[in-house]
Structures are given as C-alpha cells and as structure tokens.
Design an enzyme around this catalytic site. Sequence first.
Site, PDB file in Angstrom:
ATOM      1  N   GLY A 154     -11.482   2.473   5.760  1.00 51.99           N
ATOM      2  CA  GLY A 154     -12.235   2.849   4.360  1.00 51.99           C
ATOM      3  C   GLY A 154     -11.235   3.802   3.793  1.00 51.99           C
ATOM      4  O   GLY A 154     -11.788   5.165   3.634  1.00 51.99           O
ATOM      5  N   SER A 160      -9.383   2.548   0.551  1.00 49.17           N
ATOM      6  CA  SER A 160      -9.227   2.154  -1.131  1.00 49.17           C
ATOM      7  C   SER A 160     -10.767   2.641  -1.483  1.00 49.17           C
ATOM      8  O   SER A 160     -11.779   2.280  -1.008  1.00 49.17           O
ATOM      9  CB  SER A 160      -9.142   0.887  -1.258  1.00 49.17           C
ATOM     10  N   GLU A 214       1.130   0.221   8.968  1.00 45.80           N
ATOM     11  CA  GLU A 214       0.332  -1.076   8.513  1.00 45.80           C
ATOM     12  C   GLU A 214       1.407  -1.989   7.707  1.00 45.80           C
ATOM     13  O   GLU A 214       1.474  -3.194   7.842  1.00 45.80           O
ATOM     14  CB  GLU A 214      -0.626  -0.626   7.452  1.00 45.80           C
ATOM     15  N   ASN A 233       3.160  -4.659  -3.853  1.00 43.62           N
ATOM     16  CA  ASN A 233       4.585  -4.640  -3.976  1.00 43.62           C
ATOM     17  C   ASN A 233       5.487  -3.896  -4.919  1.00 43.62           C
ATOM     18  O   ASN A 233       6.578  -3.352  -4.708  1.00 43.62           O
ATOM     19  CB  ASN A 233       4.981  -6.170  -3.917  1.00 43.62           C
ATOM     20  N   GLU A 234       4.713  -3.666  -6.084  1.00 49.17           N
ATOM     21  CA  GLU A 234       5.428  -2.658  -6.876  1.00 49.17           C
ATOM     22  C   GLU A 234       5.170  -1.173  -6.163  1.00 49.17           C
ATOM     23  O   GLU A 234       6.614  -0.542  -6.631  1.00 49.17           O
ATOM     24  CB  GLU A 234       4.459  -2.635  -8.310  1.00 49.17           C
TER      25      GLU A 234
END
Length: 401
Positions: free
Chosen positions: A127, A129, A244, A387-388
């Site tokens: 938990g 985002s 992660e 990815n940005e």
Amino acid sequence: MDLRFTPEELAFRDELRSFFQGALPPAIRTKMVEGKRLGKDDIVTWQRILNAKGWAVPNWPKEWGGTDWTPVQQYMFQDELQQAPAPQPLGFGVTMVGPVIAAFGSEAQKKYYLPRIANLDDWWCQGFSEPGSGSDLASLRTAAKRDGDHYVVNGQKTWTTLAQHADWIFCLARTDPQAKKQEGISFLLIDMKTPGITVRPIVTIEGGHEVNEVFFDDVRVPVENRVGEENKGWDYAKYLLGRERMGIARVGTSKERLRRIRELAAAERSGDTPLIEDERFREKLAAVEIELKALEMTQLRVVAAERKRQGNNKPDPASSILKIKGSEIQQATTELLLEVVGPYALPYQPERNEEGWNEPPIGPEWAGAAAPTYFNWRKISIYGGSNEIQKNIIAKAILGL
Ligand SMILES: Cc1cc2nc3c(=O)[nH]c(=O)nc-3n(C[C@H](O)[C@H](O)[C@H](O)COP(=O)(O)OP(=O)(O)OC[C@H]3O[C@@H](n4cnc5c(N)ncnc54)[C@H](O)[C@@H]3O)c2cc1C
C-alpha cells in the site's frame, strides 16, 4: 572483471536446475509456459515446496530462513527459477516487507511475521501508491493519527496488486502533517480484516483483475504494528524500493520466452516456409536476443559489484538500468510472440473463473495467452517506479547530472 562462473558455481546451477525440474508440479509449469494466469493456490503450493527445501527466502538473513549464498548463487537461483519456468515467489512478502522487517522490525515482529511470510501463510500486498502520489510518492496523503495505543488510518491506496487475496498490507501513512513531506511518514503493517478496509477491483486493459483500490475509513492499527521509528518510514520505503527494482529485470523469464518463440516460429509458417526461416523475423528475434545478452552481462556486473558492497544497505543505482532495459526487453518478447501467433491471438475473449481470474483464451493451444500477455505487460514499464523516473535516477546517481 571476470564474469565467468567457477566449477563450483556451475555445479550449484546444475543442482538448482534438477531441483526445479523435479519439484515443480507439471500443471503449474504448463500454465507458466503458456503464459496463463496462476491462481493463488498455485503460488502458495510452489512457495511451500521451496520452503520445505529451505529455499523460500534465500535473500534473507540466515537466522530467519535465508541462505548464505553469494550474490552469484542468488543470481543463479533467480535465473534458473525463471527459466524453469516456475512462479516467482510473492514479492510483496519475500522481496519487500520481509527484508524491511528483518532489517528494521522489532524482535516480536520478526518472530511473528517472517516465518509466516516464508511459508506464505500470510499473503501481503503493498500500500504505497495513492491517486496523485505515484512517482511523487512522498506527497502521499493517507493519514495515521495517534489515539492512545492505536493509529487511526484514513485515506486511499491504489494499484494495489493482488489485494483481493491479501491477509496483510504494508502501508506508508502520514503521521506528522507539519513535517517536510519525506519526514512525516511511518511504515505500518495492517491486517486486512480490520473493520473499515474496503477493496475494489480495477480491471486492466486485457480484462484481468490484478490491481485494486484500497480504502481506509477509521481503521484502527495497534502502534506495535509500526515498523521502526515513527516518521522514519520513508527511509524504510527507499530500502524496499531499491530491492523491488532489482527483481524486475527478469532475464530468465525473457530467456524462456525467447526459447518458446523460437519453438513456435519453427512450427508456424510464413508462406511455404517456417516463420523461423523468414529473414525479417530472424532479424527481429536476433535483435532482442542481443539486447538480452547485454542485459545479462550488465546484471552480472551488478552482481559482481555487490560482492564488494556487503553490509552496505544502499541499493545499487544501476538497478535502475536493469529495470529499464529488463522491462523493454520483456515487452519486446510479447510483441514477437504476438507476431508468431498472428491471427490466432485475435479471438481472445476474457472469461472469469470463480476466483475472478481470466480463463485461457480461445484458439489453438500453442497460441497461449499472447494477446492478453502483450496488453498486460505494458504495465512493466510503469510499476516499481516508471522508466522515466529510473532515467532521472540514472542521471543523478550515476551520471552526476
Ligand atoms: C500493474 C501495476 C501494478 C502496481 N502495483 C502496485 C502495488 O501493488 N502497490 C503500490 O503501491 N503501487 C503499485 N503500482 C503503482 C506504481 O508504482 C505507480 O503506477 C508508478 O509509481 C507511477 O505512478 P502513477 O501511476 O501515479 O503515475 P504518475 O506519477 O502520475 O506519472 C504519470 C507519467 O508521468 C511521468 N512522470 C512523472 N513524474 C515524472 C518526472 N519527475 N520526470 C519524468 N517523467 C515523470 C511518469 O513516468 C508517467 O509516464 C502499480 C502500478 C501498475 C501499473
């Protein structure tokens, strides 16, 4: 830097390979090969097989069930597991909250939670985002207000993967609204059966139920369920997020998928010849294989560098490179697979089983789940930090820009 394996390491790899071949239930393996969704039972069954072997949580400290494998052995374990192909142990417990509890939790927390995670007695979800707080996670607004020996939690989490199965959720919640945004956050372990928690499904583009919204409405959480110090949750979250990312490259998964693509392309025809002999197709396949080899070399360099970083808890910023390239390559393999199965990918009609999972698509068996996998795997470049955002990390931490 010598990236070759020693004879002992190669013998260890053989041991892993023969264990995975012998111990993985064939029905689970078939689902994995064909890209079909696994049920909760499949993941629990496999985790318990690993736990019985003593390999459920090889990345943990030895006293809590870990192995003292070297970084190379850890790498080989992941690579062989993915190539078997066997289910990845549920990352929310094994890779995320487990290591955080082992590093920062109280003795009582370690004793209670860690063995249950290793055996998958408890299914965990993440938990972090919230709507409006994804990349800028530290702006999260879910609040935990102290009331005696409890926190009272109110707010909303989103994209919570597999929360529909979860017994527990580890949450970041704001405990000091006055502090700088990174400094007022705590890391809480919350029982999903606590009154006031609601889980609502989000259906993804291929029709699957994998992610959820989780709502907290006056949820009472004992203070003893906080990990580490109050308002230090951001430090523990950073520790977790680096780990992660390390797991997202999934080189072994891409190797296995490319092998399958070669197999299918030999059976499928382009005009009069097998697709695998088509020059344009071979070019595309070779391009992905070369990229994957380069990624594997980069992963081995990170593994080799890790040897020197023993005891240093900071994740290698190069894990961001692995995340970017690993996700791009995994997505490229789903594009190739779609090309191989061609029109057979079209008649996909999602059908739910009693657990809410999609049933396999209609079409020849070998068409597998090419279309849903293609659509579903767009997620890989978003989760675990888009990815940005990884490019920003590389610019700052590696290039010094
Ligand atoms: C399938 C899936 C499963 C997930 N599972 C979980 C889960 O179990 N638990 C959990 O807590 N979260 C989970 N997430 C959430 C995930 O971590 C976030 O989606 C991710 O961090 C991006 O946040 P966002 O969706 O709010 O997008 P935003 O942060 O709003 O970003 C939108 C776009 O803007 C770009 N962007 C944002 N900031 C910058 C910047 N500074 N520079 C350049 N570009 C930028 C992003 O790259 C993206 O393209 C999951 C997401 C997905 C897709």
